[in-house]
Design an enzyme around this catalytic site. Sequence first.
Site, mmCIF file in Angstrom:
data_model
loop_
_atom_site.group_PDB
_atom_site.id
_atom_site.type_symbol
_atom_site.label_atom_id
_atom_site.label_comp_id
_atom_site.label_asym_id
_atom_site.label_seq_id
_atom_site.Cartn_x
_atom_site.Cartn_y
_atom_site.Cartn_z
ATOM 1 N N LYS A 1 0.860 -1.184 0.000
ATOM 2 C CA LYS A 1 0.000 0.000 0.000
ATOM 3 C C LYS A 1 0.896 1.235 0.000
ATOM 4 C CE LYS A 1 -4.075 -1.998 2.071
ATOM 5 N NZ LYS A 1 -3.646 -3.342 1.645
ATOM 6 N N ASP B 1 -1.612 -2.018 -4.182
ATOM 7 C CA ASP B 1 -3.017 -2.093 -3.776
ATOM 8 C C ASP B 1 -3.638 -0.702 -3.875
ATOM 9 O OD1 ASP B 1 -2.438 -4.696 -3.165
ATOM 10 O OD2 ASP B 1 -2.857 -4.538 -1.012
ATOM 11 N N GLN C 1 -10.923 -0.730 -8.743
ATOM 12 C CA GLN C 1 -12.044 -0.972 -7.813
ATOM 13 C C GLN C 1 -13.376 -0.740 -8.531
ATOM 14 O OE1 GLN C 1 -10.152 2.008 -5.527
ATOM 15 N NE2 GLN C 1 -9.938 0.738 -3.699
ATOM 16 N N ARG D 1 -5.327 -6.134 -11.128
ATOM 17 C CA ARG D 1 -6.218 -6.915 -10.262
ATOM 18 C C ARG D 1 -7.551 -6.162 -10.192
ATOM 19 N NH1 ARG D 1 -4.580 -6.436 -4.274
ATOM 20 N NH2 ARG D 1 -2.987 -7.971 -4.759
ATOM 21 N N LYS E 1 -13.935 -5.545 -6.036
ATOM 22 C CA LYS E 1 -15.167 -4.748 -5.910
ATOM 23 C C LYS E 1 -14.863 -3.419 -5.220
ATOM 24 C CE LYS E 1 -18.367 -8.653 -5.759
ATOM 25 N NZ LYS E 1 -19.423 -9.341 -5.008
ATOM 26 N N GLY E 2 -13.934 -3.424 -4.267
ATOM 27 C CA GLY E 2 -13.604 -2.191 -3.522
ATOM 28 C C GLY E 2 -13.944 -2.375 -2.056
ATOM 29 N N THR F 1 -11.899 -12.064 -6.094
ATOM 30 C CA THR F 1 -13.223 -12.091 -5.470
ATOM 31 C C THR F 1 -13.466 -13.460 -4.834
ATOM 32 O OG1 THR F 1 -15.597 -11.825 -5.865
ATOM 33 C CG2 THR F 1 -14.360 -12.796 -7.662
ATOM 34 N N HIS F 2 -14.366 -13.472 -3.823
ATOM 35 C CA HIS F 2 -14.798 -14.756 -3.240
ATOM 36 C C HIS F 2 -16.191 -15.106 -3.726
ATOM 37 C CE1 HIS F 2 -12.168 -12.651 -0.277
ATOM 38 N NE2 HIS F 2 -11.500 -13.769 -0.462
ATOM 39 N N ARG G 1 -12.281 -6.723 6.654
ATOM 40 C CA ARG G 1 -12.871 -8.023 6.290
ATOM 41 C C ARG G 1 -14.207 -8.213 7.017
ATOM 42 N NH1 ARG G 1 -8.797 -7.131 3.712
ATOM 43 N NH2 ARG G 1 -10.461 -6.207 2.507
HETATM 44 C C1 LIG Z 1 -6.922 -10.898 -3.362
HETATM 45 C C2 LIG Z 1 -7.706 -9.684 -3.011
HETATM 46 C C3 LIG Z 1 -7.081 -8.444 -3.047
HETATM 47 C C4 LIG Z 1 -7.813 -7.286 -2.736
HETATM 48 N N1 LIG Z 1 -7.221 -6.049 -2.865
HETATM 49 C C5 LIG Z 1 -7.963 -4.932 -2.678
HETATM 50 C C6 LIG Z 1 -7.438 -3.637 -2.926
HETATM 51 O O1 LIG Z 1 -6.272 -3.448 -3.302
HETATM 52 N N2 LIG Z 1 -8.247 -2.565 -2.726
HETATM 53 C C7 LIG Z 1 -9.562 -2.699 -2.335
HETATM 54 O O2 LIG Z 1 -10.273 -1.701 -2.202
HETATM 55 N N3 LIG Z 1 -10.079 -3.926 -2.067
HETATM 56 C C8 LIG Z 1 -9.328 -5.033 -2.227
HETATM 57 N N4 LIG Z 1 -9.879 -6.265 -1.980
HETATM 58 C C9 LIG Z 1 -11.196 -6.372 -1.294
HETATM 59 C C10 LIG Z 1 -12.351 -6.339 -2.286
HETATM 60 O O3 LIG Z 1 -12.471 -5.036 -2.807
HETATM 61 C C11 LIG Z 1 -13.696 -6.726 -1.617
HETATM 62 O O4 LIG Z 1 -13.967 -5.811 -0.607
HETATM 63 C C12 LIG Z 1 -13.695 -8.115 -1.017
HETATM 64 O O5 LIG Z 1 -13.040 -9.026 -1.836
HETATM 65 C C13 LIG Z 1 -15.140 -8.591 -0.813
HETATM 66 O O6 LIG Z 1 -15.800 -8.717 -2.027
HETATM 67 P P1 LIG Z 1 -15.988 -10.118 -2.793
HETATM 68 O O7 LIG Z 1 -15.875 -9.811 -4.243
HETATM 69 O O8 LIG Z 1 -14.998 -11.098 -2.288
HETATM 70 O O9 LIG Z 1 -17.423 -10.648 -2.475
HETATM 71 P P2 LIG Z 1 -18.594 -10.103 -1.520
HETATM 72 O O10 LIG Z 1 -19.318 -9.027 -2.256
HETATM 73 O O11 LIG Z 1 -18.059 -9.825 -0.154
HETATM 74 O O12 LIG Z 1 -19.486 -11.392 -1.436
HETATM 75 C C14 LIG Z 1 -20.310 -11.797 -2.522
HETATM 76 C C15 LIG Z 1 -20.891 -13.172 -2.221
HETATM 77 O O13 LIG Z 1 -19.835 -14.159 -2.241
HETATM 78 C C16 LIG Z 1 -20.040 -15.127 -1.225
HETATM 79 N N5 LIG Z 1 -18.935 -15.050 -0.244
HETATM 80 C C17 LIG Z 1 -18.089 -14.011 -0.056
HETATM 81 N N6 LIG Z 1 -17.179 -14.302 0.900
HETATM 82 C C18 LIG Z 1 -17.487 -15.535 1.335
HETATM 83 C C19 LIG Z 1 -16.925 -16.392 2.327
HETATM 84 N N7 LIG Z 1 -15.870 -16.026 3.064
HETATM 85 N N8 LIG Z 1 -17.496 -17.609 2.522
HETATM 86 C C20 LIG Z 1 -18.579 -17.998 1.798
HETATM 87 N N9 LIG Z 1 -19.158 -17.214 0.844
HETATM 88 C C21 LIG Z 1 -18.622 -16.021 0.615
HETATM 89 C C22 LIG Z 1 -21.373 -14.791 -0.562
HETATM 90 O O14 LIG Z 1 -22.396 -15.494 -1.228
HETATM 91 C C23 LIG Z 1 -21.506 -13.296 -0.821
HETATM 92 O O15 LIG Z 1 -22.824 -12.842 -0.800
HETATM 93 C C24 LIG Z 1 -9.183 -7.416 -2.324
HETATM 94 C C25 LIG Z 1 -9.794 -8.672 -2.296
HETATM 95 C C26 LIG Z 1 -9.089 -9.792 -2.648
HETATM 96 C C27 LIG Z 1 -9.804 -11.127 -2.645
#
Ligand SMILES: Cc1cc2nc3c(=O)[nH]c(=O)nc-3n(C[C@H](O)[C@H](O)[C@H](O)COP(=O)(O)OP(=O)(O)OC[C@H]3O[C@@H](n4cnc5c(N)ncnc54)[C@H](O)[C@@H]3O)c2cc1C
Length: 309
Positions: free
Chosen positions: A97, A131, A160, A179, A182-183, A221-222, A284
């Site tokens: 960062k 990041d 983002q 990368r 979502k943000g 994303t997850h 988180r």
């Molecule tokens: C590798 C990585 C790097 C990142 N770097 C940055 C960055 O530089 N800057 C920044 O602003 N953000 C960063 N982020 C964070 C990102 O912006 C999101 O805030 C974060 O990833 C949550 O969004 P999501 O897309 O994972 O899904 P979400 O919108 O949180 O979840 C969507 C759906 O996925 C499923 N889900 C999500 N998590 C889980 C879980 N743990 N277990 C089971 N189901 C689940 C659920 O059904 C949920 O409703 C990063 C994320 C990752 C993974």
Amino acid sequence: MTVIKSCLFSLSQNSNINKIANKMGPKIGIRSFIAGTNLSELETNVSHLNENNIAVTIDNLGEFVYFEDEARKATTNIIKVIEKINEKNLNGHISLKLTQIGLDISLELCEKHLIEILQCAYESKVFINIDMEDYQHLDSSWQIIRACKSQYSNFGTVIQAALFRTDKDINCNKDMRLRIVKGAYKENSNVAFQSSKDIDKHYLKLCKAHLMNGKFTSIATHDHNIINELIKYIEDNRIDKNKFEFQMLYGFRTNLQESLVKQGFQVCVYMPYGKDWYGYFMRRLAERPQNINLVIKQSLSKLFIKANV
Ligand SMILES: Cc1cc2nc3c(=O)[nH]c(=O)nc-3n(C[C@H](O)[C@H](O)[C@H](O)COP(=O)(O)OP(=O)(O)OC[C@H]3O[C@@H](n4cnc5c(N)ncnc54)[C@H](O)[C@@H]3O)c2cc1C
């Protein structure tokens, strides 16, 4: 739920609690999401993932840096991790960062530290990801990225999807490894989508655009719905598996990570390491308050294991 998320997010930005939390260190439960507090623990955890065909991106945790000596220390620590990756031939790169290396002190200092890191990474053949942080740091971050792009190509950054402006950012940086996330930060409705439906739609649009650009895309994303839709898009458009990877955070959705590896996709896990766990961890919880359940489960199972129950 929105109120809980906002409270958790404001807590994540409290530098006083951050100081206290760092003195306490990550406790059990939290430790499942932090890949160690020293280089040797980190190396063990990285090797374990590498053995399972998972690459890593290592984040030497650190936030709220307002003094030059702290920014210097963070730069030195990041360089030590780069040297470790090179020395042990680990399948990994660095995520950092810009605020950690001096963005809130001065642009000149931050750029000087970044160049030092990029030079060491270049010599060690290690990739660096910058990041993206909250909206107020966005313009200054891009300013530094533009300045370094003319000298180095061994780094990429983050887009983002929550932000309106990212269509422009992605178009101006088609030549970079990006990368897409979502943000993680709560932004104003003047600059960012507020509903998850709009963010998800924009996320898919940005990922598809960069996948078609042909430069490397990290799909971070997850969200299984998004992952499934992108896999279909990738297959329909015959996009080379070497041109993208899925990224997830350490300790989250490990079954999904393993399943993607089994399907032959590249997977990279974001590994936060160090003692400065508070801001990262609270974001988180703010993203997904259900993560509190995960922490409780992890803490209880560790407790039962310790107690031989
Ligand atoms: C590798 C990585 C790097 C990142 N770097 C940055 C960055 O530089 N800057 C920044 O602003 N953000 C960063 N982020 C964070 C990102 O912006 C999101 O805030 C974060 O990833 C949550 O969004 P999501 O897309 O994972 O899904 P979400 O919108 O949180 O979840 C969507 C759906 O996925 C499923 N889900 C999500 N998590 C889980 C879980 N743990 N277990 C089971 N189901 C689940 C659920 O059904 C949920 O409703 C990063 C994320 C990752 C993974």
